[in-house]
Write a protein that holds these residues in place. Structure first.
Motif, mmCIF file in Angstrom:
data_model
loop_
_atom_site.group_PDB
_atom_site.id
_atom_site.type_symbol
_atom_site.label_atom_id
_atom_site.label_comp_id
_atom_site.label_asym_id
_atom_site.label_seq_id
_atom_site.Cartn_x
_atom_site.Cartn_y
_atom_site.Cartn_z
ATOM 1 N N GLN A 5 0.917 -1.179 -0.096
ATOM 2 C CA GLN A 5 -0.062 -0.028 -0.064
ATOM 3 C C GLN A 5 0.889 1.304 -0.163
ATOM 4 O O GLN A 5 2.064 1.139 0.558
ATOM 5 N N SER A 6 0.373 2.510 -0.576
ATOM 6 C CA SER A 6 1.082 3.383 -0.664
ATOM 7 C C SER A 6 1.080 4.136 0.585
ATOM 8 O O SER A 6 0.088 3.863 1.537
ATOM 9 N N GLN A 7 2.048 4.915 0.807
ATOM 10 C CA GLN A 7 2.179 5.738 2.340
ATOM 11 C C GLN A 7 2.396 7.049 2.061
ATOM 12 O O GLN A 7 2.920 7.814 1.245
ATOM 13 N N PRO A 8 1.375 7.955 2.822
ATOM 14 C CA PRO A 8 1.115 9.190 2.586
ATOM 15 C C PRO A 8 2.574 10.201 2.916
ATOM 16 O O PRO A 8 3.390 9.604 4.059
ATOM 17 N N LEU A 9 2.918 11.091 2.386
ATOM 18 C CA LEU A 9 4.048 11.998 2.767
ATOM 19 C C LEU A 9 3.580 13.248 3.753
ATOM 20 O O LEU A 9 2.688 13.806 2.928
ATOM 21 N N PHE A 10 3.867 13.363 4.723
ATOM 22 C CA PHE A 10 3.367 14.626 5.360
ATOM 23 C C PHE A 10 4.607 15.606 5.736
ATOM 24 O O PHE A 10 5.654 15.472 5.811
ATOM 25 N N GLN A 11 4.052 16.902 5.774
ATOM 26 C CA GLN A 11 4.854 18.043 6.209
ATOM 27 C C GLN A 11 4.075 18.625 6.979
ATOM 28 O O GLN A 11 3.078 19.331 7.207
ATOM 29 N N GLU A 12 4.999 19.168 8.219
ATOM 30 C CA GLU A 12 4.707 19.646 9.424
ATOM 31 C C GLU A 12 5.182 20.941 9.269
ATOM 32 O O GLU A 12 6.440 21.367 9.066
ATOM 33 N N ALA A 13 4.408 22.017 9.580
ATOM 34 C CA ALA A 13 4.794 23.458 9.693
ATOM 35 C C ALA A 13 4.267 24.208 10.594
ATOM 36 O O ALA A 13 3.044 23.958 11.008
ATOM 37 N N GLU A 14 4.975 25.198 10.914
ATOM 38 C CA GLU A 14 4.265 26.282 11.793
ATOM 39 C C GLU A 14 3.089 26.940 11.142
ATOM 40 O O GLU A 14 3.161 27.215 9.902
ATOM 41 N N ALA A 15 1.837 27.171 12.084
ATOM 42 C CA ALA A 15 0.806 27.783 11.223
ATOM 43 C C ALA A 15 0.874 29.135 11.455
ATOM 44 O O ALA A 15 0.829 30.047 12.046
ATOM 45 N N ILE A 16 1.303 29.737 10.187
ATOM 46 C CA ILE A 16 1.070 31.090 9.725
ATOM 47 C C ILE A 16 0.211 31.420 8.780
ATOM 48 O O ILE A 16 -0.688 32.526 9.046
ATOM 49 N N ALA A 17 0.147 30.780 7.681
ATOM 50 C CA ALA A 17 -0.812 31.259 6.622
ATOM 51 C C ALA A 17 -0.952 29.829 5.574
ATOM 52 O O ALA A 17 -0.197 29.054 5.674
ATOM 53 N N MET A 18 -2.069 29.633 4.893
ATOM 54 C CA MET A 18 -2.260 28.474 4.058
ATOM 55 C C MET A 18 -3.229 29.096 3.058
ATOM 56 O O MET A 18 -4.149 29.769 3.202
ATOM 57 N N LYS A 19 -2.632 28.800 1.718
ATOM 58 C CA LYS A 19 -3.609 29.235 0.477
ATOM 59 C C LYS A 19 -4.121 27.909 -0.133
ATOM 60 O O LYS A 19 -3.749 27.058 -0.149
ATOM 61 N N ILE A 20 -5.421 28.307 -0.347
ATOM 62 C CA ILE A 20 -6.439 27.096 -1.034
ATOM 63 C C ILE A 20 -6.774 27.665 -2.293
ATOM 64 O O ILE A 20 -7.272 28.764 -2.518
ATOM 65 N N LEU A 21 -6.396 26.903 -3.389
ATOM 66 C CA LEU A 21 -6.634 27.098 -4.698
ATOM 67 C C LEU A 21 -8.084 26.764 -4.897
ATOM 68 O O LEU A 21 -8.535 25.673 -4.513
ATOM 69 N N SER A 22 -8.822 27.193 -5.876
ATOM 70 C CA SER A 22 -10.132 26.725 -6.107
ATOM 71 C C SER A 22 -10.102 25.411 -6.890
ATOM 72 O O SER A 22 -10.894 24.825 -7.004
ATOM 73 N N THR A 23 -8.983 25.184 -7.207
ATOM 74 C CA THR A 23 -8.651 23.671 -8.017
ATOM 75 C C THR A 23 -8.012 22.639 -7.036
ATOM 76 O O THR A 23 -7.772 21.583 -7.467
ATOM 77 N N ASP A 24 -8.023 23.101 -5.892
ATOM 78 C CA ASP A 24 -7.350 22.311 -4.746
ATOM 79 C C ASP A 24 -8.120 21.780 -3.734
ATOM 80 O O ASP A 24 -9.150 22.096 -3.479
ATOM 81 N N ILE A 25 -7.575 20.704 -3.106
ATOM 82 C CA ILE A 25 -8.274 20.455 -1.755
ATOM 83 C C ILE A 25 -7.154 20.138 -0.650
ATOM 84 O O ILE A 25 -6.202 19.442 -1.195
ATOM 85 N N LYS A 26 -7.507 20.763 0.442
ATOM 86 C CA LYS A 26 -6.195 20.546 1.253
ATOM 87 C C LYS A 26 -6.561 19.517 2.649
ATOM 88 O O LYS A 26 -7.780 19.489 2.997
ATOM 89 N N ASP A 27 -5.907 18.607 2.664
ATOM 90 C CA ASP A 27 -5.766 17.490 3.447
ATOM 91 C C ASP A 27 -5.144 17.812 4.699
ATOM 92 O O ASP A 27 -3.913 17.342 4.568
ATOM 93 N N VAL A 28 -5.415 18.222 5.961
ATOM 94 C CA VAL A 28 -4.597 18.794 6.896
ATOM 95 C C VAL A 28 -4.998 18.302 8.010
ATOM 96 O O VAL A 28 -6.174 18.124 8.182
ATOM 97 N N GLU A 29 -4.161 18.276 9.093
ATOM 98 C CA GLU A 29 -4.301 18.243 10.616
ATOM 99 C C GLU A 29 -3.922 19.449 11.148
ATOM 100 O O GLU A 29 -2.811 20.061 11.021
#
Length: 268
Positions: A112-136
């Motif tokens: 099975q495929s394994q997800p790659l996670f990126q952990e970052a300080e919460a400053i800002a997050m851009k969402i594009l109209s063509t995108d979906i953000k899967d976040v914790e």
């Protein structure tokens, strides 16, 4: 004809009517523009996971939740808050502190495929109209962070001063007002109680936007609180270890931070 006015023979009443019509017409363009702008505001949609993660550590109360974020127009999110209200009426505001985002997947042959996670300080997050953000979203109690930093800074400065002067006695320092005050503050931050909580999302954006997010509900039992209370007791162990850190032959006492994974459900 509906209007047959002569500019030289118009009465005061007719002048008032014409002036009113002209004045009203002047408002049509800005009203239409404002309405158009309001209708074109991005709509940020929040789709929450079925469960949350609740804890209590040296960082204070913690409330984490996984969500999917979408928007019908590009939008920049610069703040996320979770308003948590206990059935007693007690209200707590959690602010995002870190964001963990799924950035892709590792694919292994025959597995099975394994997800790659990126952990970052919460400053800002851009969402594009063509995108979906899967976040914790990792969130901390807003009233805790600033006071904790003041206590922790005082603790570190005093410890450093004593060590530089060659007068540092960890056992004595642990019982000083500096350390015991920090312990008392941390233990006072144990806000969790048994009962029903409601959870509401509040999102700030760089430009005006609308939010489509459900109201959630979660329940903590008496057993849950007993488990988290052990975390409160761990605060003393954590600071004892920190006070003795770097001292020769000192063996740190192990600590186990318990976490809860209550189910959340939509109620509005």
């Amino acid at each position: 004809m509906l209007f047959n006015f002569s500019l030289h023979k118009m009465t005061k009443e007719e002048w008032a009517l014409v002036t009113g019509i002209v004045g009203a017409a002047a408002w049509i363009v800005p009203i239409f523009a404002a309405l158009k702008s309001w209708l074109r505001r991005p709509v940020v949609t929040v789709i929450p996971s079925w469960g949350a993660q609740i804890g209590f550590t040296e960082l204070g109360p913690v409330l984490n939740i996984k969500v999917a974020l979408t928007a019908n127009h590009d939008v920049l999110i610069d703040s996320v808050q979770l308003c948590l209200t206990h059935e007693s009426g007690a209200r707590f505001l959690f602010r995002w502190h870190e964001v963990v985002e799924v950035k892709g997947h590792l694919i292994f042959p025959g597995a099975q495929s394994q997800p790659l996670f990126q952990e970052a300080e919460a400053i800002a997050m851009k969402i594009l109209s063509t995108d979906i953000k899967d976040v914790e979203l990792r969130n901390r109690l807003s009233t805790h962070t600033e006071t904790f930093r003041k206590f922790a800074r005082r603790w570190a400065i005093e410890r450093h001063r004593l060590m530089n002067a060659g007068r540092y006695d960890p056992e004595h320092y642990y019982h000083t007002e500096t350390v015991q005050g920090l312990i008392s503050f941390l233990r006072s931050q144990m806000i969790w109680r048994s009962g029903r909580y409601t959870l509401k999302f509040e999102i700030g954006t760089r430009t005006p936007a609308k939010l489509a997010a459900p109201v959630l509900e979660l329940i903590l039992s008496n057993d849950d609180i007993v488990l988290l209370q052990e975390n409160s007791d761990n605060v003393e162990i954590f600071l004892k270890n920190a006070t003795y850190n770097g001292i020769f032959n000192y063996v740190p006492t192990p600590t186990t931070w318990h976490w809860l994974d209550p189910e959340v459900r939509k109620v509005g």
